[in-house]
Design a protein around this motif. Structure first.
Motif, mmCIF file in Angstrom:
data_model
loop_
_atom_site.group_PDB
_atom_site.id
_atom_site.type_symbol
_atom_site.label_atom_id
_atom_site.label_comp_id
_atom_site.label_asym_id
_atom_site.label_seq_id
_atom_site.Cartn_x
_atom_site.Cartn_y
_atom_site.Cartn_z
ATOM 1 N N GLU A 27 0.829 -1.211 0.000
ATOM 2 C CA GLU A 27 0.000 0.000 0.000
ATOM 3 C C GLU A 27 0.860 1.256 0.000
ATOM 4 O OE1 GLU A 27 -3.468 2.240 -0.067
ATOM 5 O OE2 GLU A 27 -3.352 0.061 -0.158
ATOM 6 N N ILE A 28 1.942 1.234 0.753
ATOM 7 C CA ILE A 28 2.765 2.442 0.838
ATOM 8 C C ILE A 28 3.567 2.661 -0.448
ATOM 9 C CG2 ILE A 28 4.946 1.643 1.856
ATOM 10 C CD1 ILE A 28 4.437 3.962 3.942
ATOM 11 N N ARG A 29 3.867 1.570 -1.160
ATOM 12 C CA ARG A 29 4.586 1.716 -2.435
ATOM 13 C C ARG A 29 3.704 2.304 -3.520
ATOM 14 N NH1 ARG A 29 6.886 -3.670 -4.131
ATOM 15 N NH2 ARG A 29 5.185 -4.459 -2.879
ATOM 16 N N GLU A 30 2.395 2.039 -3.446
ATOM 17 C CA GLU A 30 1.451 2.580 -4.430
ATOM 18 C C GLU A 30 0.287 3.238 -3.703
ATOM 19 O OE1 GLU A 30 0.343 0.105 -7.709
ATOM 20 O OE2 GLU A 30 2.211 -1.036 -7.569
ATOM 21 N N PRO A 31 0.502 4.451 -3.181
ATOM 22 C CA PRO A 31 -0.556 5.114 -2.419
ATOM 23 C C PRO A 31 -1.764 5.442 -3.300
ATOM 24 C CG PRO A 31 1.292 6.608 -2.768
ATOM 25 C CD PRO A 31 1.702 5.262 -3.289
ATOM 26 N N PRO A 32 -2.932 5.559 -2.673
ATOM 27 C CA PRO A 32 -4.154 5.808 -3.436
ATOM 28 C C PRO A 32 -4.273 7.232 -3.987
ATOM 29 C CG PRO A 32 -4.624 5.765 -1.108
ATOM 30 C CD PRO A 32 -3.190 5.368 -1.264
ATOM 31 N N THR A 33 -3.376 8.101 -3.582
ATOM 32 C CA THR A 33 -3.408 9.492 -4.031
ATOM 33 C C THR A 33 -1.982 9.976 -4.265
ATOM 34 O OG1 THR A 33 -4.086 11.741 -3.423
ATOM 35 C CG2 THR A 33 -3.436 10.291 -1.639
ATOM 36 N N ASP A 34 -1.851 11.044 -5.038
ATOM 37 C CA ASP A 34 -0.517 11.605 -5.265
ATOM 38 C C ASP A 34 -0.201 12.742 -4.294
ATOM 39 O OD1 ASP A 34 -2.211 13.528 -6.233
ATOM 40 O OD2 ASP A 34 -1.152 13.819 -8.123
ATOM 41 N N ARG A 35 -1.038 12.924 -3.285
ATOM 42 C CA ARG A 35 -0.829 14.013 -2.328
ATOM 43 C C ARG A 35 0.223 13.676 -1.276
ATOM 44 N NH1 ARG A 35 -6.238 15.886 0.024
ATOM 45 N NH2 ARG A 35 -4.899 17.486 0.919
ATOM 46 N N TYR A 36 0.615 12.403 -1.181
ATOM 47 C CA TYR A 36 1.683 12.032 -0.253
ATOM 48 C C TYR A 36 2.489 10.876 -0.817
ATOM 49 C CZ TYR A 36 -0.711 7.792 1.288
ATOM 50 O OH TYR A 36 -1.283 6.551 1.327
ATOM 51 N N THR A 37 3.692 10.725 -0.308
ATOM 52 C CA THR A 37 4.524 9.572 -0.590
ATOM 53 C C THR A 37 5.004 9.032 0.747
ATOM 54 O OG1 THR A 37 6.556 10.886 -0.786
ATOM 55 C CG2 THR A 37 5.323 10.434 -2.820
ATOM 56 N N GLY A 38 5.388 7.781 0.743
ATOM 57 C CA GLY A 38 5.844 7.193 1.993
ATOM 58 C C GLY A 38 6.885 6.123 1.774
ATOM 59 N N LYS A 39 7.626 5.875 2.841
ATOM 60 C CA LYS A 39 8.603 4.792 2.877
ATOM 61 C C LYS A 39 8.385 4.029 4.167
ATOM 62 C CE LYS A 39 12.249 7.219 0.384
ATOM 63 N NZ LYS A 39 13.619 7.740 0.476
ATOM 64 N N LEU A 40 8.726 2.763 4.148
ATOM 65 C CA LEU A 40 8.555 1.921 5.322
ATOM 66 C C LEU A 40 9.825 1.116 5.533
ATOM 67 C CD1 LEU A 40 6.680 0.717 7.514
ATOM 68 C CD2 LEU A 40 5.883 -0.895 5.796
ATOM 69 N N LYS A 41 10.294 1.085 6.778
ATOM 70 C CA LYS A 41 11.476 0.299 7.136
ATOM 71 C C LYS A 41 11.145 -0.538 8.362
ATOM 72 C CE LYS A 41 14.501 4.128 5.930
ATOM 73 N NZ LYS A 41 15.449 5.096 6.464
ATOM 74 N N LYS A 42 11.803 -1.679 8.509
ATOM 75 C CA LYS A 42 11.661 -2.481 9.733
ATOM 76 C C LYS A 42 13.038 -2.760 10.292
ATOM 77 C CE LYS A 42 11.324 -6.842 7.334
ATOM 78 N NZ LYS A 42 11.862 -8.075 7.593
#
Length: 86
Positions: A27-42
């Motif tokens: 989900e975070i790699r392909e967000p539903p909108t272009d108003r934000y971007t995100g990255k996730l780390k563990k």
């Protein structure tokens, strides 16, 4: 004054970082909108979200959505463990 971009980094200690990562990463790699971007780390029992958004409203909405998803994933994981399904 017009804001060009807002950023947030949120680090969460969770009982199941691998499960959270694998569940939320698509989900975070392909967000539903272009108003934000995100990255996730563990790393070592934690997941870290990094968000960039075009405005504060979009940032808040993204943070709230992902926090709710993580909470739901962890609740389901807890039930899974309590039921002895692991």
């Amino acid at each position: 004054m017009k804001v060009k971009e807002v950023k947030a980094v949120i680090e969460l200690k969770v009982p199941c970082p691998e499960v959270v990562f694998s569940s939320v990463n698509p989900e975070i790699r392909e967000p539903p909108t272009d108003r934000y971007t995100g990255k996730l780390k563990k790393d070592k029992g934690k997941v870290t979200f990094e968000f960039k958004a075009k405005d504060l409203v979009a940032l808040r909405a993204a943070i709230n959505a992902y926090i709710r998803w993580v909470r739901s994933i962890c609740e389901i994981y807890d039930i899974y463990l309590k039921e002895g399904l692991k």
